[in-house]
Write a protein that holds these residues in place. Structure first.
Motif, PDB file in Angstrom:
ATOM      1  N   THR A  89      11.911 -11.933 -47.429  1.00  0.00           N
ATOM      2  CA  THR A  89      11.902 -13.611 -46.751  1.00  0.00           C
ATOM      3  C   THR A  89      12.016 -14.652 -47.973  1.00  0.00           C
ATOM      4  N   PRO A  90      12.600 -14.695 -48.751  1.00  0.00           N
ATOM      5  CA  PRO A  90      12.091 -16.024 -49.781  1.00  0.00           C
ATOM      6  C   PRO A  90      11.916 -17.236 -48.672  1.00  0.00           C
ATOM      7  N   SER A  91      10.589 -17.344 -48.446  1.00  0.00           N
ATOM      8  CA  SER A  91       9.837 -18.407 -48.534  1.00  0.00           C
ATOM      9  C   SER A  91       9.330 -19.513 -49.321  1.00  0.00           C
ATOM     10  N   GLN A  92       8.611 -20.878 -48.663  1.00  0.00           N
ATOM     11  CA  GLN A  92       7.744 -21.513 -49.557  1.00  0.00           C
ATOM     12  C   GLN A  92       6.024 -21.461 -49.057  1.00  0.00           C
ATOM     13  N   VAL A  93       5.841 -20.431 -48.498  1.00  0.00           N
ATOM     14  CA  VAL A  93       4.096 -19.587 -47.638  1.00  0.00           C
ATOM     15  C   VAL A  93       3.735 -19.282 -48.366  1.00  0.00           C
ATOM     16  N   GLN A  94       3.071 -19.418 -48.860  1.00  0.00           N
ATOM     17  CA  GLN A  94       1.605 -18.806 -49.404  1.00  0.00           C
ATOM     18  C   GLN A  94       1.108 -17.824 -49.102  1.00  0.00           C
ATOM     19  N   GLU A  95       0.582 -18.046 -47.498  1.00  0.00           N
ATOM     20  CA  GLU A  95      -0.310 -16.504 -47.103  1.00  0.00           C
ATOM     21  C   GLU A  95       0.360 -16.297 -46.100  1.00  0.00           C
ATOM     22  N   VAL A  96       1.025 -14.984 -45.441  1.00  0.00           N
ATOM     23  CA  VAL A  96       1.370 -14.678 -44.689  1.00  0.00           C
ATOM     24  C   VAL A  96       0.343 -14.197 -44.090  1.00  0.00           C
ATOM     25  N   ARG A  97      -0.186 -14.277 -42.705  1.00  0.00           N
ATOM     26  CA  ARG A  97      -1.361 -13.304 -42.578  1.00  0.00           C
ATOM     27  C   ARG A  97      -0.968 -12.539 -40.933  1.00  0.00           C
ATOM     28  N   PHE A  98      -1.187 -11.748 -41.002  1.00  0.00           N
ATOM     29  CA  PHE A  98      -0.619 -10.813 -39.231  1.00  0.00           C
ATOM     30  C   PHE A  98      -2.507 -10.882 -39.236  1.00  0.00           C
ATOM     31  N   VAL A  99      -2.346 -11.136 -37.660  1.00  0.00           N
ATOM     32  CA  VAL A  99      -3.671 -10.884 -36.800  1.00  0.00           C
ATOM     33  C   VAL A  99      -3.437  -9.821 -35.760  1.00  0.00           C
ATOM     34  N   LEU A 100      -4.283  -8.773 -36.169  1.00  0.00           N
ATOM     35  CA  LEU A 100      -4.290  -7.493 -35.226  1.00  0.00           C
ATOM     36  C   LEU A 100      -5.159  -7.706 -33.973  1.00  0.00           C
ATOM     37  N   PHE A 101      -4.979  -7.419 -33.128  1.00  0.00           N
ATOM     38  CA  PHE A 101      -5.934  -7.716 -31.684  1.00  0.00           C
ATOM     39  C   PHE A 101      -7.085  -6.761 -31.912  1.00  0.00           C
ATOM     40  N   ASP A 102      -6.732  -4.896 -32.134  1.00  0.00           N
ATOM     41  CA  ASP A 102      -7.663  -4.360 -32.737  1.00  0.00           C
ATOM     42  C   ASP A 102      -7.334  -3.332 -32.931  1.00  0.00           C
ATOM     43  N   ALA A 103      -8.404  -2.192 -33.224  1.00  0.00           N
ATOM     44  CA  ALA A 103      -8.634  -2.311 -34.460  1.00  0.00           C
ATOM     45  C   ALA A 103      -7.631  -0.983 -34.976  1.00  0.00           C
ATOM     46  N   GLU A 104      -6.875  -0.291 -34.021  1.00  0.00           N
ATOM     47  CA  GLU A 104      -5.938   0.771 -34.299  1.00  0.00           C
ATOM     48  C   GLU A 104      -4.665  -0.075 -34.969  1.00  0.00           C
ATOM     49  N   ALA A 105      -4.714  -1.325 -34.218  1.00  0.00           N
ATOM     50  CA  ALA A 105      -3.359  -1.987 -34.749  1.00  0.00           C
ATOM     51  C   ALA A 105      -3.392  -2.088 -36.046  1.00  0.00           C
ATOM     52  N   TYR A 106      -4.416  -2.687 -36.481  1.00  0.00           N
ATOM     53  CA  TYR A 106      -5.043  -3.602 -37.879  1.00  0.00           C
ATOM     54  C   TYR A 106      -5.117  -2.099 -38.094  1.00  0.00           C
ATOM     55  N   THR A 107      -5.428  -0.597 -38.244  1.00  0.00           N
ATOM     56  CA  THR A 107      -4.822   0.570 -38.762  1.00  0.00           C
ATOM     57  C   THR A 107      -3.581   0.437 -39.193  1.00  0.00           C
ATOM     58  N   VAL A 108      -2.743   0.619 -38.276  1.00  0.00           N
ATOM     59  CA  VAL A 108      -1.282   0.734 -38.666  1.00  0.00           C
ATOM     60  C   VAL A 108      -0.955  -0.337 -39.530  1.00  0.00           C
ATOM     61  N   PHE A 109      -1.171  -1.565 -38.909  1.00  0.00           N
ATOM     62  CA  PHE A 109      -0.536  -2.189 -40.169  1.00  0.00           C
ATOM     63  C   PHE A 109      -1.263  -2.215 -41.994  1.00  0.00           C
ATOM     64  N   GLU A 110      -2.239  -1.810 -41.865  1.00  0.00           N
ATOM     65  CA  GLU A 110      -2.505  -1.463 -43.419  1.00  0.00           C
ATOM     66  C   GLU A 110      -2.527   0.041 -44.201  1.00  0.00           C
ATOM     67  N   GLN A 111      -1.771   0.830 -43.674  1.00  0.00           N
ATOM     68  CA  GLN A 111      -0.836   1.745 -43.449  1.00  0.00           C
ATOM     69  C   GLN A 111      -0.075   1.698 -44.220  1.00  0.00           C
TER      70      GLN A 111
END
Ligand code: AR6
Length: 171
Positions: A147-169
């Motif tokens: 998606t083209p946009s002017q946003v410089q940083e999109v930060r995904f905020v994951l509530f727990d370690a499991e969700a963080y690991t999935v997004f990281e992978q």
């Protein structure tokens, strides 16, 4: 891929993010609920609900449809704005991926209107709406990249370690 937007991941609470806009995983009523929605209204205070009530009385008399997004004040949150979007409820029988992708696209479009440089997203639909985390992470990340946009940083905020690991992978 825009070449402009950087995607970052953090584990934490979306209400604490120091960004221009935080995205709320709302429901069509815009009048609050559990999960991210409950936390944003609790921490942000009554100003956000007032703004939502105003939207329901004007632009969205029948509620905000799934896949769409709309901005309000962020009240007492560190962010400047809240972008409310309504994810689809997960269904094993019907593919609703386009609606989930639309939440990210529409939120970024609204972020551009707000001239937001930094935007924090939760993993939309992966809580009360039961979307499997890995699939949701694929949709979230590919849609933001596409998606083209002017946003410089999109930060995904994951509530727990499991969700963080999935997004990281997936990233
Ligand atoms: N910060 C970051 N992530 C969070 C937080 C938080 N404070 N709280 C929960 N999560 P959900 P949905 C994670 O249920 O599935 C509400 O009632 C959570 O672990 O907030 O889109 C609305 O009013 C999950 O991974 O949103 C709607 O009725 C993700 O955020 C409905 O829930 C999304 O979980 C929307 O359901």
């Amino acid at each position: 891929m825009t070449g402009h937007t950087r995607v970052t991941l953090v584990q934490g609470d979306i209400t604490e993010q120091q960004v221009d806009a935080v995205v709320n995983a709302a429901n069509s009523s815009l009048l609050g609920g559990g999960g991210v929605d409950g936390a944003i209204h609790r921490r942000g205070g009554p100003e956000i609900l007032d703004a939502c009530r105003h939207l329901r009385a004007s632009l969205y008399r029948k509620g905000l449809p799934p896949g769409q997004a709309v901005a309000t004040t962020a009240g007492n949150l560190p962010a400047r704005s809240v972008i409310h979007t309504v994810g689809p409820v997960y269904s094993a029988k019907e593919d609703r991926s386009d609606l989930l992708a639309s939440c990210y696209r529409e939120s970024l479009r609204v972020a551009d209107e707000l001239e937001a440089a930094t935007v924090a997203f939760p993993a939309i639909s992966t809580g009360i709406y039961r979307w499997p985390m890995t699939d949701a992470a694929h949709i979230a990340i590919t849609t933001v990249h596409a998606t083209p946009s002017q946003v410089q940083e999109v930060r995904f905020v994951l509530f727990d370690a499991e969700a963080y690991t999935v997004f990281e992978q997936v990233l």
